[in-house]
Design a protein around this motif. Structure first.
Motif, PDB file in Angstrom:
ATOM      1  N   ALA A  21     -30.257 -36.829   9.443  1.00 30.10           N
ATOM      2  CA  ALA A  21     -30.188 -35.393   9.715  1.00 30.10           C
ATOM      3  C   ALA A  21     -29.371 -35.062  10.958  1.00 30.10           C
ATOM      4  O   ALA A  21     -29.091 -33.890  11.214  1.00 30.10           O
ATOM      5  N   ARG A  35     -25.519 -39.834   3.649  1.00 28.07           N
ATOM      6  CA  ARG A  35     -25.777 -39.879   2.197  1.00 28.07           C
ATOM      7  C   ARG A  35     -26.518 -41.149   1.788  1.00 28.07           C
ATOM      8  O   ARG A  35     -27.429 -41.109   0.964  1.00 28.07           O
ATOM      9  N   LEU A  85     -30.156 -40.896   2.852  1.00 29.25           N
ATOM     10  CA  LEU A  85     -30.916 -39.948   2.040  1.00 29.25           C
ATOM     11  C   LEU A  85     -31.155 -40.466   0.630  1.00 29.25           C
ATOM     12  O   LEU A  85     -32.071 -40.017  -0.062  1.00 29.25           O
ATOM     13  N   TRP A 100     -33.052 -30.188   7.662  1.00 30.01           N
ATOM     14  CA  TRP A 100     -32.701 -31.532   7.187  1.00 30.01           C
ATOM     15  C   TRP A 100     -32.155 -31.462   5.759  1.00 30.01           C
ATOM     16  O   TRP A 100     -32.746 -30.808   4.900  1.00 30.01           O
ATOM     17  N   PRO A 101     -31.065 -32.185   5.492  1.00 24.23           N
ATOM     18  CA  PRO A 101     -30.567 -32.263   4.107  1.00 24.23           C
ATOM     19  C   PRO A 101     -31.378 -33.273   3.286  1.00 24.23           C
ATOM     20  O   PRO A 101     -32.187 -34.012   3.849  1.00 24.23           O
ATOM     21  N   SER A 102     -31.157 -33.279   1.980  1.00 27.03           N
ATOM     22  CA  SER A 102     -31.775 -34.289   1.115  1.00 27.03           C
ATOM     23  C   SER A 102     -30.695 -34.887   0.234  1.00 27.03           C
ATOM     24  O   SER A 102     -29.533 -34.462   0.280  1.00 27.03           O
ATOM     25  N   ASN A 103     -31.107 -35.819  -0.617  1.00 24.07           N
ATOM     26  CA  ASN A 103     -30.153 -36.478  -1.517  1.00 24.07           C
ATOM     27  C   ASN A 103     -29.540 -35.509  -2.524  1.00 24.07           C
ATOM     28  O   ASN A 103     -28.490 -35.794  -3.085  1.00 24.07           O
ATOM     29  N   THR A 158     -28.855 -32.237  -1.734  1.00 23.77           N
ATOM     30  CA  THR A 158     -28.166 -31.155  -1.020  1.00 23.77           C
ATOM     31  C   THR A 158     -26.657 -31.333  -1.201  1.00 23.77           C
ATOM     32  O   THR A 158     -26.127 -32.405  -0.919  1.00 23.77           O
ATOM     33  N   ASP A 159     -25.980 -30.267  -1.684  1.00 26.13           N
ATOM     34  CA  ASP A 159     -24.548 -30.387  -1.987  1.00 26.13           C
ATOM     35  C   ASP A 159     -23.709 -30.609  -0.737  1.00 26.13           C
ATOM     36  O   ASP A 159     -22.822 -31.453  -0.721  1.00 26.13           O
ATOM     37  N   ASP A 160     -23.979 -29.815   0.291  1.00 27.27           N
ATOM     38  CA  ASP A 160     -23.105 -29.814   1.470  1.00 27.27           C
ATOM     39  C   ASP A 160     -23.928 -30.202   2.690  1.00 27.27           C
ATOM     40  O   ASP A 160     -24.896 -29.509   3.034  1.00 27.27           O
ATOM     41  N   LEU A 161     -23.540 -31.296   3.342  1.00 27.88           N
ATOM     42  CA  LEU A 161     -24.287 -31.760   4.516  1.00 27.88           C
ATOM     43  C   LEU A 161     -24.132 -30.805   5.694  1.00 27.88           C
ATOM     44  O   LEU A 161     -24.881 -30.873   6.661  1.00 27.88           O
ATOM     45  N   GLY A 162     -23.165 -29.887   5.607  1.00 29.97           N
ATOM     46  CA  GLY A 162     -22.852 -29.017   6.737  1.00 29.97           C
ATOM     47  C   GLY A 162     -23.601 -27.695   6.747  1.00 29.97           C
ATOM     48  O   GLY A 162     -23.575 -26.987   7.739  1.00 29.97           O
ATOM     49  N   THR A 163     -24.248 -27.336   5.636  1.00 29.35           N
ATOM     50  CA  THR A 163     -24.951 -26.049   5.600  1.00 29.35           C
ATOM     51  C   THR A 163     -26.424 -26.260   5.259  1.00 29.35           C
ATOM     52  O   THR A 163     -26.782 -27.232   4.601  1.00 29.35           O
TER      53      THR A 163
END
Lengths: 323, 182
Positions: A74, A87, A90, B127-130, B132-137
């Motif tokens: 993160a 990636r 995750l 926090w993003p997940s697997n 999530t399309d865009d790591l930046g938003t």
């Protein structure tokens, strides 16, 4: 679980203990101790040591060994510059496990070979010289590259595959305070005749950090193929950073999970791609080189064509070519 | 000279209360909670970190309490299902699981609820997940995101649709998540 003494390390000195196993997240070690595959008589808990920061230095990032997998995935800087690493993290394990698992511990995960886990069966990794049942047994998840006639185990980490793509170096503090920096190919040993000797670490060594140089140029992808869409180990995974300019591939870094006893990288594959225009034929040639020495053991034969297809698909996505 | 692995006296902070106990170093946090402190809400399913029934929060983060040692948690803030709410004063997630029938046998439920609590906090931190399309938003709180983020909690009764509904409805009351994007 076998009895052991527990000590919480108050300093790095406490952690340099030849007689002890180091515990941090514990998500793999405690599982193995419950199965009595690991039977340490002393655990040194390093979780309160000062190895929790992600620091930016000139031309590199230094990731403390205790940074959790979830914090690393993160982290804004990692997400922005090292997308393949975010990636890969995750794509691994579950939310609960990523919260506990650490950067240093993830590198040292043991294999998920079913015979390594089954203490009623021989295993050259668990009991040197006892034999390998996997060669002619259940080997669907096991290795096709870098194997020996003693062991066909795979390294299970997704994180380490991305770190191999990124030319990470592992910072190891020796008991005398000396610092050693190892690439992942230097850290991980191939099985040969001694599959129980998995790394170049020596008693008393402490992994304190991982260094990432500036990210290679290009788009980042981590593609993981597995039996479930979430919370499963890779059958095949590809971490890749590829850049194209003027219709040609100018930069390429690729590493593979699920194929070998360590995150697998073959620079010949990259050299084949660099300077060429992306095409189906070029991707086939890259796959030919990667898989030239691949050997299936029956249950895992499917990994050879699967790897070819996943590689071609990833290269197609990264270069905008067909696929 | 004490014998190998002799018991240790520790103090754990559980649900806001300091609790002292003598434990063998081998005792997992889960077993300390259940058998030493009589907090039997956290459940033992697989005991190997695969099912999520033992999920608790440690310093606000969800973890598998079966895969960590009690002696490693002196000084940490531990929250179990008993710390979220009680009959008559259920937390928003607990109420929502009842309303949406987010269970059948109920064995995985404490772990599902504790995991959801931790997951919502992770979401609120961006926090993003697997998936999530865009790591930046910042990701949207969609069903696909909930499913991916809750994959460490298994339900043998397969009450997943109810679990998903319960989490979606309770999330705004558990934190600062905006109404889920449709």
């Amino acid at each position: 679980m076998k009895p052991f003494d527990y000590v919480r390390a108050a300093s790095h000195g406490d952690a340099h203990d030849n007689a002890a196993r180091i515990i941090a997240g514990g998500t793999n070690l405690l599982d193995l101790m419950k199965h009595q595959i690991e039977t340490p008589t002393k655990l040194v808990d390093v979780t309160r040591l000062d190895m929790t920061e992600i620091e930016e230095a000139e031309n590199s990032v230094r990731i403390g060994a205790l940074v959790s997998n979830s914090d690393l995935a993160a982290d804004p800087l990692i997400r922005e510059r090292y997308g393949v690493l975010s990636r890969a993290l995750l794509a691994g394990a579950s939310g609960q496990l990523r919260n506990k698992a650490t950067t240093g511990g993830n590198l040292l995960q043991r294999t998920r070979c079913p015979y390594f886990y089954d203490t009623t069966q021989p295993c050259n990794k668990r009991e040197p010289g006892s034999g390998c049942m996997a060669m002619e047994g259940q080997n669907r998840i096991l290795a096709i590259l870098g194997t020996s006639d003693k062991c066909i185990a795979t390294h299970p980490s997704d994180m380490a595959v991305a770190m191999r793509v990124l030319d990470a170096r592992v910072e190891i503090e020796k008991p005398d305070g000396q610092i050693q920096l190892l690439t992942l190919d230097e850290l991980y040993r191939l099985p040969g005749d001694t599959p129980h000797e998995e790394t170049a670490l020596e008693p008393g060594d402490l992994i304190v950090a991982v260094h990432l140089p500036d990210a290679p140029k290009g788009k980042h992808v981590y593609r993981k193929v597995r039996d479930r869409s979430s919370y499963a180990f890779a059958l095949v995974s590809v971490g890749a950073v590829v850049h194209t300019d003027g219709g040609k591939i100018t930069d390429a870094a690729l590493a593979f999970g699920g194929l070998g006893p360590r995150p697998w990288r073959d620079t010949e594959v990259e050299q084949t791609l660099i300077g060429e225009a992306p095409s189906e034929a070029l991707f086939e040639k890259a796959a030919d080189i990667l898989l030239a020495d691949a050997k299936g053991y029956g249950g895992n034969d499917f990994k050879i064509p699967l790897t070819r297809r996943v590689l071609k698909s990833v290269l197609g996505e990264l270069t905008g070519a067909t696929q | 000279m004490p014998t190998l692995g002799s018991a240790m006296k520790i103090t754990l902070n559980v649900n806001g209360e300091a609790r002292s106990l003598d434990v063998d170093p081998r005792v997992a946090l889960l077993d300390a909670l259940r058998t030493h402190l009589d907090l039997t809400g956290s459940k033992k399913g697989c005991d190997h970190g695969q099912c999520g029934a033992c999920t608790v929060l440690v310093n606000g983060r969800r973890i598998n309490s079966c895969l960590t040692l009690a002696v490693m948690h002196e000084g940490d803030e531990i929250t179990t299902i008993e710390g979220l709410g009680e009959p008559g004063s259920l937390s928003p997630l607990q109420k929502s699981f009842v309303k949406h029938d987010g269970y059948q046998c109920g064995y995985c439920t404490p772990g599902q609820i504790m995991s959801a609590k931790g997951m919502i906090a992770e979401f609120n931190m961006g926090w993003p997940s697997n998936v999530t399309d865009d790591l930046g938003t910042a990701p949207d709180f969609t069903e696909a995101e909930i499913k991916e983020r809750m994959s460490g909690n298994l339900c043998r009764c397969s009450a997943y649709p109810g679990i998903c509904h319960a989490i979606r409805e309770a999330a705004p009351d558990e934190g600062t998540i905006e109404e889920a994007a449709e």
